[in-house]
Write an enzyme that holds these catalytic residues in place. Structure first.
Site, PDB file in Angstrom:
ATOM      1  N   ASP A  30       0.844  -1.204   0.000  1.00 45.77           N
ATOM      2  CA  ASP A  30       0.000   0.000   0.000  1.00 45.77           C
ATOM      3  C   ASP A  30       0.879   1.255   0.000  1.00 45.77           C
ATOM      4  OD1 ASP A  30      -2.690   1.186   0.368  1.00 45.77           O
ATOM      5  OD2 ASP A  30      -1.792   1.907   2.227  1.00 45.77           O
ATOM      6  N   LYS A  59       1.392   4.367  -2.932  1.00 47.10           N
ATOM      7  CA  LYS A  59       1.381   5.817  -2.700  1.00 47.10           C
ATOM      8  C   LYS A  59       2.671   6.455  -3.223  1.00 47.10           C
ATOM      9  CE  LYS A  59      -1.696   5.324   1.229  1.00 47.10           C
ATOM     10  NZ  LYS A  59      -1.800   5.128   2.663  1.00 47.10           N
TER      11      LYS A  59
END
Ligand code: ADP
Ligand code: ASP
Ligand code: MG
Length: 822
Positions: free
Chosen positions: A680, A684
């Site tokens: 995750d 980003k």
């Protein structure tokens, strides 16, 4: 009652005369104006003129339908006569019988001829006014009120001219004066619409011409006011049927009213103003259904504020474009174009000529464009043969949108605002004209765009709120909070910023709740719970309504399937705001397609909340880049979960116990591996890398996962059970860091060359990242300007409230771009 008191003219339109009940209401309304001498001009009962025109055509086409239609029309009038005149109806019923018998003769003759003659049409289409006025006049008498019936065909002489029907004033005045001398009264009920031409044949003032009759008879009777009674409270800033947000204009000048009417504001016939201007008679537009309302006042008084009073749209037009290099510098071409059209009695709605003289463009009625084209081809045969004129091009399906206001002349920027609004509404402008008076700017656009354009422009001049049709995908955590935030902010956004955000659709993975005017957000959960099935295509189609100027989708899902729709949605001009990371970190080819489509259509794609929730990370980065800074390195902590874990990890509890606690507190994903594996965070980082223009993919990021490969398979429970096996190694890393006066943090880093890494790092205890609280996210930009002391953005970077706020802020940025005053 003294006859020396001045007359007031009242004109009642078809809606006011629809049936016996409405006609009785007209009489009652007028009777309350005690002591006022009145000229009452009326239209036919609603729909009757259309019915009469249809009768002429069907008889001439030798279709037998006309007999039945005629009988229906007769019955409608007979019924009204009985209702209005009661016991006194007999003579009127007999008169109507005779009228309809005469009409049947005319239609029969037309059926024999098999062609609708101009004269027959002129005669027949005006009969509705003859009948309706007769009924109203009779009703006044039955009530015991004064009334003399006046058939305008015995008074009014007109001739058709280029600019419309012109009145023979001396003759009409003389006939009116004689009529009044013979039949003095304080009330005349006059047939609207009809007149006689110079040969004495019955004719009309053109469709909607009863308004003009009202002003003409007002002038003949030296009336001091003309009241036009219709079915709306007055003149609105746009047709209230097309723009429900339109506002009433309490005062407007004759010229403003003329311009609005000429360009399609059906509420008043454009020629109505001429007799009033000449004699300075104020005109009031009023509502028969709301007689206590003062209405709009049209007079010589000019007010320059607001600079734009209204917008109107005129449809059913076509563009004729005469093009050719051979026209350049040749004097008189424009004159010949308009001469040819004038010769054919074709009225030109709008003219525009580029200063290069390479083309002349004029807008005419679509019904006349074929004839107009033939006339131009004839007039320019020679030039066409020689190639001096390349072609005469016809474009159908055109509407002209006009922005009107006396104050526009001294107000720079009006045109710019107009084109800005049209541009942002993605409306293609085909031709432009500005009247020399600067009281009007008109643009020709495709009729398909007209409703949207009207609303966009109307809102753009702050005549109504800027409306955005909003769709929310994924009403789970973030989506639900976003909807609540929208609900709370709506009244303030509307009042303060003129922004009207309408959530018109909410879509789940299979469920779709929609509403035409906007879902009532106070009850959205119930609406959604009762909603039926629907897919994303149906959702987007509904959000992208053709009549609303702007559409926006807030994708609050985390779904790759939704992200896959972005290229299509953006290409259609739908703006997107989202915390979904799938588009920004998905395949670079799709990412590029998304940006290209957005650029091409002008739609906005904003995703601030995809990194650090509501924190201004992407905005800050863009500002740095846009102002010319050089980004050397980006480092950050982008996982609230991992921040929480390592803030707490001090050796007093095993790492696995902290993970279990965080999971219980809801700080982790349902499966904590989704946080611990670092993917995750990598996503980003990819989103930020792409802001720098790098073509980074998730696979390019060197991710040091906290989940050993052998733990990757298996259920969440299996994983939680295996987790203590990591504790020893984790404790070792902590001890090693501490020995150097350092702490452990899960950090993402990227340098200008594109090297991207994500993993656990030991950092000095004095470092900004070592001093966060709870789930704080960090991002640190090391740049040419922020060099020795990098720029740090820090704060809570997870949770539905702050994430939804980040999406909301993006939405407001899009609204500001669209012209809202946020
Ligand atoms: P009447 O039968 O009374 O002559 P019309 O139908 O001719 O009435 O005109 C009234 C209608 O004009 C309104 O119902 C409205 O839809 C339309 N209209 C168009 N533009 C405007 C405007 N700018 N302001 C008010 N009404 C408008
Ligand atoms: N009855 C006519 C029409 O429908 C005139 C009018 O109502 O103004 O055009
Ligand atoms: Mg009308």
């Amino acid at each position: 009652m003294s006859i020396s008191q001045p007359f007031v003219a009242h004109k009642f339109g078809g809606s006011s005369m629809r049936d016996a009940e409405r006609i009785a209401h007209v009489a009652a309304t007028l009777a309350t104006r005690a002591g006022e001498p009145q000229i009452v001009v009326v239209s036919a009962m609603q729909g009757v003129t259309d019915a009469l025109i249809a009768l002429v055509h069907s008889a001439a086409a030798r279709s037998d339908d006309w007999r039945e239609a005629l009988a229906r029309l007769r019955d409608r009038h007979q019924a009204a006569a009985l209702a209005l005149l009661g016991a006194h109806a007999e003579a009127t019923v007999a008169w109507l019988d005779q009228e309809f018998a005469n009409l049947a003769d005319v239609l029969h003759a037309l059926a024999l001829l098999g062609t609708p003659s101009r004269e027959a049409l002129d005669l027949v289409q005006g009969l509705g006014e003859v009948w309706s006025s007769h009924l109203l006049s009779g009703h006044f008498k039955v009530r015991g009120d004064a009334s003399v019936w006046c058939d305008a065909r015995e008074i009014l002489r007109v001739r058709a001219e280029e600019l419309g029907v012109m009145v023979d004033w001396p003759l009409s005045q003389a006939q009116f004066d004689t009529f009044r001398e013979r039949q003095p009264s304080t009330r005349y009920v006059v047939t609207g619409f009809v007149a006689r031409d110079s040969e004495g044949r019955a004719t009309t003032l053109g469709r909607n011409g009863s308004d003009y009759s009202g002003a003409i008879f007002g002038a003949l009777a030296a009336a001091v006011e003309v009241h036009i009674w219709t079915d709306v409270d007055g003149v609105y800033s746009a047709d209230p049927r097309a723009v429900p947000e339109a506002v009433l204009i309490p005062e407007l000048s004759y010229h403003e009213a003329c311009e609005l009417a000429y360009f399609g504001a059906k509420v008043i016939h454009p020629q109505t103003m001429a007799p009033a201007i000449e004699r300075q008679i104020p005109i009031y537009i009023r509502n028969t259904f709301n007689p206590s309302h003062r209405g709009s006042r049209i007079s010589a008084k000019r007010s320059l504020e607001p600079p734009v009073k209204g917008v109107s749209a005129f449809s059913g037009l076509a563009i004729l474009n005469v093009e050719g290099a051979g026209m350049i510098g040749v004097p008189g071409t424009a004159e010949r174009v308009f001469g040819a059209l004038r010769h054919g009695s074709i009225s030109v709605v709008m003219i525009s000529q580029g200063s290069s003289e390479h083309s002349i463009c004029c807008v005419v009625r679509e019904a006349e464009v074929d004839r107009a084209e033939r006339l131009l081809v004839e007039a320019f045969t020679r030039e066409l043969d020689r190639g001096m004129i390349e072609r005469i091009a016809v474009t159908r399906g055109i509407s002209v949108l006009a922005v009107v206001g006396d104050g526009m002349a001294g107000h720079p920027g009006t045109a710019a605002r107009l084109f800005d609004q049209l541009g942002r509404g993605r409306i293609n402008v085909r031709a432009i004209a500005q009247g020399a008076s600067e009281r009007n700017i008109s643009v020709a656009i495709d009729s398909a765009d007209a409703a949207r354009a009207l609303r966009a422009v109307h809102a753009g001049f702050y005549l109504s709120a800027q409306t955005i049709s909003v769709g929310v995908v994924g009403p789970g955590n973030v989506g639900a909070v976003l909807i609540e935030q929208l609900r709370e902010a709506a009244p303030r956004l509307r009042a303060q910023f003129g922004l009207d955000l309408r959530v018109r659709a909410i879509s789940g993975s299979r469920t779709l709740a929609i509403s035409e005017t906007g879902i009532d957000l106070a009850h959205w959960r119930d609406t959604y719970a009762q909603a039926g099935d629907g897919d994303l295509d149906a959702f987007a189609k509904h959000v992208h309504a053709s009549h609303l100027p702007h559409a926006l989708i807030a994708d609050c899902s985390a779904s790759p399937l939704v992200a896959a729709q972005y290229p299509k949605w953006l290409a259609q001009g739908i703006h997107i705001v989202t915390p979904n990371k799938q588009a920004g970190s998905g395949p670079i080819a799709r990412y590029r397609e998304i940006l290209a489509n957005a650029r091409e259509s002008g739609a906005r794609f904003r995703y601030e909340a995809s990194v650090g929730a509501g924190l201004p990370i992407i905005t800050t980065l863009r500002d740095l880049i846009d102002t010319g800074d050089r980004i050397d390195r980006i480092e950050g902590m982008f996982s609230g979960t991992l921040a929480f874990l390592f803030n707490r990890f001090d050796g007093s509890q095993p790492f696995s116990a902290l993970v279990r606690e965080a999971r219980q507190l809801g700080y982790t994903e349902p499966d904590p591996r989704d946080d611990l594996d670092g993917r995750d965070v990598a996503r980003k980082l990819v989103i930020l890398a792409r802001e720098l223009g790098l073509a980074t993919e998730v696979a390019d990021v060197d991710v040091d996962s906290l989940v050993p490969a052998e733990f990757a398979a298996g259920s969440t429970d299996d994983f939680m059970a295996q987790l203590p096996a990591l504790d020893a190694a984790m404790q070792e890393r902590l001890d090693a860091a501490r020995a150097n006066g350092e702490v452990l943090r899960f950090v993402a880093s990227l340098d200008a060359s594109g090297k991207a890494r994500v993993g656990l790092r030991a950092m000095p205890a004095s470092h900004a990242f070592a001093n966060g609280k709870l789930t704080d996210n960090f991002v640190q930009f090391t740049t040419a300007r922020y060099n020795k002391n990098p720029l740090v953005v820090q704060g809570p970077g997870a949770g539905p409230d702050v994430t939804a706020a980040g999406v909301f802020a993006d939405l407001l940025r899009v609204a500001a771009y669209l012209g809202a005053r946020v």
